[in-house]
Design a protein around this motif. Structure first.
Motif, PDB file in Angstrom:
ATOM      1  N   ALA A  42     -47.967 -31.326 -38.678  1.00  0.00           N
ATOM      2  CA  ALA A  42     -47.356 -30.232 -39.439  1.00  0.00           C
ATOM      3  C   ALA A  42     -46.748 -29.183 -38.509  1.00  0.00           C
ATOM      4  O   ALA A  42     -45.634 -28.697 -38.741  1.00  0.00           O
ATOM      5  N   VAL A  43     -47.468 -28.834 -37.448  1.00  0.00           N
ATOM      6  CA  VAL A  43     -46.937 -27.861 -36.492  1.00  0.00           C
ATOM      7  C   VAL A  43     -45.706 -28.432 -35.789  1.00  0.00           C
ATOM      8  O   VAL A  43     -44.694 -27.748 -35.617  1.00  0.00           O
ATOM      9  N   GLY A  44     -45.772 -29.714 -35.397  1.00  0.00           N
ATOM     10  CA  GLY A  44     -44.615 -30.342 -34.757  1.00  0.00           C
ATOM     11  C   GLY A  44     -43.411 -30.414 -35.683  1.00  0.00           C
ATOM     12  O   GLY A  44     -42.263 -30.211 -35.262  1.00  0.00           O
ATOM     13  N   ALA A  45     -43.657 -30.675 -36.964  1.00  0.00           N
ATOM     14  CA  ALA A  45     -42.562 -30.787 -37.929  1.00  0.00           C
ATOM     15  C   ALA A  45     -41.840 -29.467 -38.144  1.00  0.00           C
ATOM     16  O   ALA A  45     -40.675 -29.446 -38.562  1.00  0.00           O
ATOM     17  N   LEU A  46     -42.508 -28.364 -37.852  1.00  0.00           N
ATOM     18  CA  LEU A  46     -41.855 -27.054 -37.993  1.00  0.00           C
ATOM     19  C   LEU A  46     -40.602 -26.935 -37.118  1.00  0.00           C
ATOM     20  O   LEU A  46     -39.675 -26.204 -37.448  1.00  0.00           O
ATOM     21  N   TYR A  47     -40.593 -27.656 -36.012  1.00  0.00           N
ATOM     22  CA  TYR A  47     -39.477 -27.532 -35.065  1.00  0.00           C
ATOM     23  C   TYR A  47     -38.180 -28.126 -35.594  1.00  0.00           C
ATOM     24  O   TYR A  47     -37.134 -27.937 -35.008  1.00  0.00           O
ATOM     25  N   TRP A  48     -38.248 -28.829 -36.707  1.00  0.00           N
ATOM     26  CA  TRP A  48     -37.035 -29.346 -37.347  1.00  0.00           C
ATOM     27  C   TRP A  48     -36.633 -28.479 -38.542  1.00  0.00           C
ATOM     28  O   TRP A  48     -35.836 -28.882 -39.356  1.00  0.00           O
ATOM     29  N   THR A  49     -37.237 -27.292 -38.628  1.00  0.00           N
ATOM     30  CA  THR A  49     -36.910 -26.379 -39.721  1.00  0.00           C
ATOM     31  C   THR A  49     -36.504 -25.026 -39.152  1.00  0.00           C
ATOM     32  O   THR A  49     -36.565 -24.795 -37.935  1.00  0.00           O
ATOM     33  N   GLU A  50     -36.136 -24.133 -40.046  1.00  0.00           N
ATOM     34  CA  GLU A  50     -35.781 -22.768 -39.618  1.00  0.00           C
ATOM     35  C   GLU A  50     -37.016 -21.957 -39.237  1.00  0.00           C
ATOM     36  O   GLU A  50     -36.895 -20.838 -38.732  1.00  0.00           O
ATOM     37  N   PHE A  51     -38.212 -22.498 -39.479  1.00  0.00           N
ATOM     38  CA  PHE A  51     -39.449 -21.776 -39.199  1.00  0.00           C
ATOM     39  C   PHE A  51     -40.092 -22.208 -37.881  1.00  0.00           C
ATOM     40  O   PHE A  51     -41.293 -22.017 -37.680  1.00  0.00           O
ATOM     41  N   ALA A  52     -39.315 -22.771 -36.981  1.00  0.00           N
ATOM     42  CA  ALA A  52     -39.843 -23.226 -35.693  1.00  0.00           C
ATOM     43  C   ALA A  52     -40.505 -22.065 -34.947  1.00  0.00           C
ATOM     44  O   ALA A  52     -40.019 -20.933 -34.970  1.00  0.00           O
ATOM     45  N   ILE A  53     -41.628 -22.360 -34.297  1.00  0.00           N
ATOM     46  CA  ILE A  53     -42.342 -21.339 -33.523  1.00  0.00           C
ATOM     47  C   ILE A  53     -41.636 -21.163 -32.183  1.00  0.00           C
ATOM     48  O   ILE A  53     -41.418 -22.129 -31.451  1.00  0.00           O
ATOM     49  N   ARG A  54     -41.290 -19.925 -31.882  1.00  0.00           N
ATOM     50  CA  ARG A  54     -40.573 -19.615 -30.643  1.00  0.00           C
ATOM     51  C   ARG A  54     -41.517 -18.929 -29.656  1.00  0.00           C
ATOM     52  O   ARG A  54     -42.559 -18.404 -30.035  1.00  0.00           O
ATOM     53  N   SER A  55     -41.122 -18.903 -28.391  1.00  0.00           N
ATOM     54  CA  SER A  55     -41.943 -18.249 -27.361  1.00  0.00           C
ATOM     55  C   SER A  55     -42.077 -16.756 -27.643  1.00  0.00           C
ATOM     56  O   SER A  55     -43.109 -16.149 -27.322  1.00  0.00           O
TER      57      SER A  55
END
Length: 204
Positions: free
Chosen positions: A160-173
């Motif tokens: 689920a956390v990895g899948a966020l990176y293909w959305t607008e809600f990706a976790i950034r530094s």
């Protein structure tokens, strides 16, 4: 290594019973409310509770006392027993409401899965099946199911956390940096609830 792995069973059963409610529900609610600002607070709570739990266990073993006897030895006000035992009792009573919520959620899942039973019938079915497992003592079955659940829970969370990176809600530094800015929010109610439920609780 095989002997070591066999000793993990009880720990995995406890893990399966406590992981989820705080880590997935309350912390995500906190994140939805305030973003990453209190990430440091959640991590601090998880680390702190591990050391408290370990040291309480060590004290109980080395002094030959139960953990409640150890809590009763904490200095402070007393009314029949020490104030810490009363605090533990309040938290323990609160876990019954948590368990009721878990039973209700499982009943809801069963109904979504097509089981045509009322809420009360689902709750009764779940409670009776748990009681039967405890009476029969099928520890091996519980250990296998718990181990599988913990493994699946971990994999699904990582996915689920990895899948966020293909959305607008990706976790950034920048989000992570904000989470370690050691700031507090104006409304601390949800944060306090999250701190109380993550890691370990009164029953563990």
């Amino acid at each position: 290594m095989g002997g070591l792995i066999r000793q993990l069973g009880p720990g995995l059963i406890v893990t399966a019973s406590i992981v989820g409610s705080g880590e997935l529900i309350v912390t995500t609610k906190l994140g939805a409310d305030v973003g990453f600002v209190l990430l440091w607070f959640i991590i601090f709570g998880c680390i702190l509770k591990v050391f408290v739990q370990v040291e309480l266990g060590r004290y109980a073993i080395s002094h030959g006392r139960t953990t409640l006897q150890a809590l009763d030895a904490v200095p402070g006000p007393r009314l029949i027993v020490g104030w810490m035992v009363w605090a533990w009792l309040l938290m323990y009573v609160a876990t019954f409401f948590q368990l009721a919520g878990i039973v209700g959620a499982i009943g809801g899942v069963l109904q979504l899965g097509g089981l045509a039973l009322s809420d009360a019938a689902c709750a009764a079915l779940i409670t009776i099946s748990c009681a039967v497992l405890l009476v029969v003592g099928r520890y091996g079955l519980i250990e296998t199911v718990s181990t599988t659940m913990v493994a699946l829970f971990t994999l699904f969370t990582i996915f689920a956390v990895g899948a966020l990176y293909w959305t607008e809600f990706a976790i950034r530094s920048t989000d992570i940096a904000e989470g370690f800015s050691f700031r507090l929010t104006d409304d601390f109610t949800v944060a306090f609830a999250a701190f109380g439920i993550i890691g370990v609780g009164a029953s563990e």
